[in-house]
Design an enzyme around this catalytic site. Structure first.
Site, PDB file in Angstrom:
ATOM      1  N   GLU A 133       0.796  -1.151  -0.071  1.00  0.00           N
ATOM      2  CA  GLU A 133       0.010   0.069  -0.130  1.00  0.00           C
ATOM      3  C   GLU A 133       1.029   1.275   0.077  1.00  0.00           C
ATOM      4  OE1 GLU A 133      -2.782   1.382  -0.195  1.00  0.00           O
ATOM      5  OE2 GLU A 133      -4.516  -0.218   0.380  1.00  0.00           O
ATOM      6  N   ASP A 189      -9.213   3.339  -4.743  1.00  0.00           N
ATOM      7  CA  ASP A 189      -8.445   2.920  -3.752  1.00  0.00           C
ATOM      8  C   ASP A 189      -7.383   3.946  -3.560  1.00  0.00           C
ATOM      9  OD1 ASP A 189      -6.749   1.911  -1.684  1.00  0.00           O
ATOM     10  OD2 ASP A 189      -7.780  -0.161  -1.850  1.00  0.00           O
ATOM     11  N   ASN A 207      -5.840   6.183   7.690  1.00  0.00           N
ATOM     12  CA  ASN A 207      -5.639   5.599   6.421  1.00  0.00           C
ATOM     13  C   ASN A 207      -4.273   6.049   5.735  1.00  0.00           C
ATOM     14  OD1 ASN A 207      -5.832   3.260   4.422  1.00  0.00           O
ATOM     15  ND2 ASN A 207      -7.961   4.204   3.569  1.00  0.00           N
ATOM     16  N   ASN A 247     -10.032   6.671   0.872  1.00  0.00           N
ATOM     17  CA  ASN A 247      -8.615   6.114   0.659  1.00  0.00           C
ATOM     18  C   ASN A 247      -7.776   6.955   0.034  1.00  0.00           C
ATOM     19  OD1 ASN A 247      -7.593   3.420   0.789  1.00  0.00           O
ATOM     20  ND2 ASN A 247     -10.068   2.622   0.079  1.00  0.00           N
TER      21      ASN A 247
END
Length: 275
Positions: free
Chosen positions: A13, A188, A95, A140
């Site tokens: 990520e 995302d 996040n 996101n």
């Protein structure tokens, strides 16, 4: 077809092109890795493996920032991680992160109940933490345009990219839909290119998509597993780096399976903006 650069990852990520390498967070292992064009990786920082979510960006002075749960950490010159800001009074967990050219640090997040709307926080250069947006449907990826005036946020459950004007002090205003992606599309991680388009990764649809403001689809890169995030980089900024993995649900985030991959694909336009 995308080409494999590195395999054996958990869930990659928050990819960032920095110092001629692709840096990213390897969720489930607590590792921040940097990978060169030869596919060789180096461990650059680590947090406890159970810390999720976690993501990275850099301050204007070059120090690494790591979002770890509801804490924002800073890596000092000796490699140690120290607390940069406590975000827990505003969000239970955080996040994604992006830092603008003024040094305003934008972080999104919310609660462990993913059905509840998310918020966007800003940590200003003087250390203040405040909420600057709310009602984000599963926040996101985020990106700041090349001129530093606009923040774009991926709303995974909203099936859209939303934009805000950025004030000098990190305040956000003039919220609008930058691109309605249509039902069933779940952005995302995102990045910007020099033609003003956004690349977004999509886990359930197993692809990365390049879109214009307004939502016109310019290109789609299909994969055989979920696309979690993407970033433009390389010597000329025209390589699309994609982090992909098989997705088995939040309950299996700490699975020993290592289906994560770092892939590359040629891009039509070079990187722009931040991250």
């Amino acid at each position: 077809m995308a080409e494999l650069l590195l395999g054996g990852l958990a869930i990659g990520e928050s990819p960032r092109w920095h110092d001629d390498r692709l840096w990213f967070s390897n969720w489930g292992t607590g590792e921040v890795l940097a990978v060169g064009a030869d596919g060789k990786s180096e461990l650059m920082a680590s947090v406890p493996p159970e810390t999720l979510p976690f993501s990275i960006d850099w301050l204007p002075d070059g120090r690494l920032l790591v979002v770890a749960g509801a804490r924002l950490l800073r890596q000092e010159n000796d490699g140690t991680l120290v607390e940069h800001a406590d975000l827990s009074e505003v969000a239970d967990l955080c996040n994604e992160i992006v830092v603008d050219r003024r040094g305003n640090v934008f972080v999104n997040g919310g609660s462990f109940d993913f059905s509840k709307p998310s918020v966007v926080l800003v940590v200003t250069p003087d250390g203040q933490v405040r909420q600057v947006a709310e009602g984000i449907l599963f926040a996101n990826g985020m990106a700041v345009t090349e001129d530093g005036t606009t923040l774009i946020v991926a709303e995974s459950h909203g099936c859209r990219l939303s934009a805000f004007d950025i004030g000098d002090g990190g305040e956000l205003s003039n919220r609008r839909v930058w691109a309605d992606l249509g039902e069933g599309n779940h952005p995302d991680g995102i990045c910007l290119d020099a033609e003003g388009a956004v690349w977004y990764a999509d886990v359930p649809n197993q692809h990365c998509v390049r879109v214009r403001e307004g939502g016109e689809v310019l290109q789609t890169v299909k994969l055989d597993r979920g696309a979690f995030a993407c970033m433009l980089g390389g010597d000329d900024g025209r390589t699309l780096y994609i982090l992909a993995a098989e997705w088995a649900g939040f309950e299996n985030m700490f699975s020993p399976a290592r289906t994560g991959q770092l892939l590359t694909h040629p891009a039509a336009a070079p990187h722009a903006g931040r991250p």
